[in-house]
Structures are given as C-alpha cells and as structure tokens.
Enzyme design. Structure first.
Site, mmCIF file in Angstrom:
data_model
loop_
_atom_site.group_PDB
_atom_site.id
_atom_site.type_symbol
_atom_site.label_atom_id
_atom_site.label_comp_id
_atom_site.label_asym_id
_atom_site.label_seq_id
_atom_site.Cartn_x
_atom_site.Cartn_y
_atom_site.Cartn_z
ATOM 1 N N GLU A 44 0.842 -1.199 0.000
ATOM 2 C CA GLU A 44 0.000 0.000 0.000
ATOM 3 C C GLU A 44 0.881 1.253 0.000
ATOM 4 O OE1 GLU A 44 -2.217 2.377 3.594
ATOM 5 O OE2 GLU A 44 -2.326 0.193 3.599
ATOM 6 N N LYS A 133 -10.000 -3.063 8.487
ATOM 7 C CA LYS A 133 -8.712 -2.733 9.090
ATOM 8 C C LYS A 133 -8.947 -2.133 10.469
ATOM 9 C CE LYS A 133 -6.681 1.180 8.142
ATOM 10 N NZ LYS A 133 -5.940 2.282 7.476
ATOM 11 N N GLY A 163 1.320 -0.033 15.353
ATOM 12 C CA GLY A 163 2.239 -0.454 16.399
ATOM 13 C C GLY A 163 2.553 -1.934 16.432
#
Length: 212
Positions: A44, A133, A163
């Site tokens: 992406e 997502k 993270g």
C-alpha cells in the site's frame, strides 16, 4: 484474475500488508522488490506520500501478478478512479466512508476500510468492504479483537494495524485476527531496501513460527 481473487490468493499466501508511507517514486521499486523477495505480496502506498500515483504505477508494472499494489489514506471517491488508472488493485482508507467503499467496489478494486468499533465494522461490511482494518491497534488489545471477533463475520478478513511488531503478532492471531498492516516497523522515509528486507523477513518468520 479479478482484484478480489488476487487479494484472496495473495492474502492466503502471506497476510501482511506493507504500508509505505512517505515513499518516493525513485525508491519505490527497490523497496517493492525487497518486500516481494522477503515474502510480502500486498503493498500500500498512502496517498499522502510524495507522488503516490506514480509510485503505484511503477510498483504495479514491477510486480505484475506477484503482488497486489494499491493506495492507502484514500478519502475521496475521485481518488478511487485515479488509483485504478495507475494500476492499483486495493483501496485502504482510515475510516468507513460508504461512498469510498462503494466506489471502490464499483471500480472492481478491493476495499479495505479502517474501523475501530463494531458499529463501524458492520457499516463497512454492509457497504461492501472486502476486508476491515482495525486501527489504531495501539488502542485495541488482543482482548478487544477477541470480543469483536465473537460478533463480526468470519469470512471478512480482520487486519490489525498500528504499532505491530513481530513479537505481537501471535497474541492477535490467537484471538481471531487474520493479518496485519505494517507501517513504521517495516518502512519509513530513509529506510534502505536492505533494511526493509530484513524487517520483512522478521515478520514473515513470526507468522511461520505461528503456523508451525
């Protein structure tokens, strides 16, 4: 092969999405090659990167059917067609805008919008999302994913983003996460292809240990 079928095939091979925020067109091919060689095959390029459509076009030409390339941080319907014209096959958004989702599906691309609450997830799925997502994962522990997975459809992949490190993947997978989006732990401006490759191999190896 349709974009959806290609996503299903490649996500089954390796459920990791590389997020190349800030990548420049002149470096994207080296970074993309490093990712594919390491085993990551969904890439992406966020639209708030420098010349993102040029980077998407270069990547799409480079990888062919070996990877799925698309855009992140897609906020407007008009951007969906621009991504498609550049050769992108997947549209990732930070939120669950139904207009972006429906435009993505109408263009024949894969829709992977971001969500945080079950209500947002169901709204995205009703609009036609192929995958959802969960973002930001820094604020969503594996316990949150477990609770959400109890009610969300199992046939819609849940991708955890934010993270993520190789050490964190096992706990999320154990409670129903299907894959991960990898940002700064994989690439940030200035990261060399060799460094990207090493980080990518660490993530792929962590998934392999889980499968074993």
């Amino acid at each position: 092969m349709t974009s959806t079928a290609n996503f299903t095939r490649l996500f089954a091979r390796c459920p990791l999405v590389a997020i190349l925020r800030g990548v420049r067109p002149e470096e994207v091919e080296g970074v993309g090659s490093a990712l594919v060689e390491a085993g990551i095959c969904i890439i992406e390029v966020p639209l708030n990167s420098p010349e993102p459509l040029e980077s998407i076009a270069r990547l799409a030409r480079l990888v062919g059917d070996e990877a799925l390339v698309g855009a992140g941080t897609v906020l407007e319907r008009a951007d969906v067609l621009r991504v498609a014209e550049a050769g992108g096959q997947i549209v990732v958004s930070p939120g669950t805008d139904p207009e972006v989702i429906t435009a993505t599906r109408a263009a024949g691309l894969v829709s992977a919008p971001g969500y945080f609450t079950p209500s947002e997830a169901f709204a995205a799925i009703r609009a036609g999302a192929n995958a959802i997502k969960l973002f930001p994962a820094e604020a969503a522990s594996p316990a949150v994913v477990k609770a959400q997975r109890a009610v969300l459809p199992k046939d819609v992949p849940l991708i955890v983003v934010g993270g993520i490190t190789p050490e964190k993947t096992a706990d999320y997978l154990a409670v129903g996460a299907d894959g991960f989006g990898l940002g700064g732990a994989l690439y940030k401006p200035g990261t060399t292809p060799a460094e990207v490759a090493a980080s990518a191999r660490a993530f792929v190896a962590a998934l392999g240990e889980r499968a074993a």
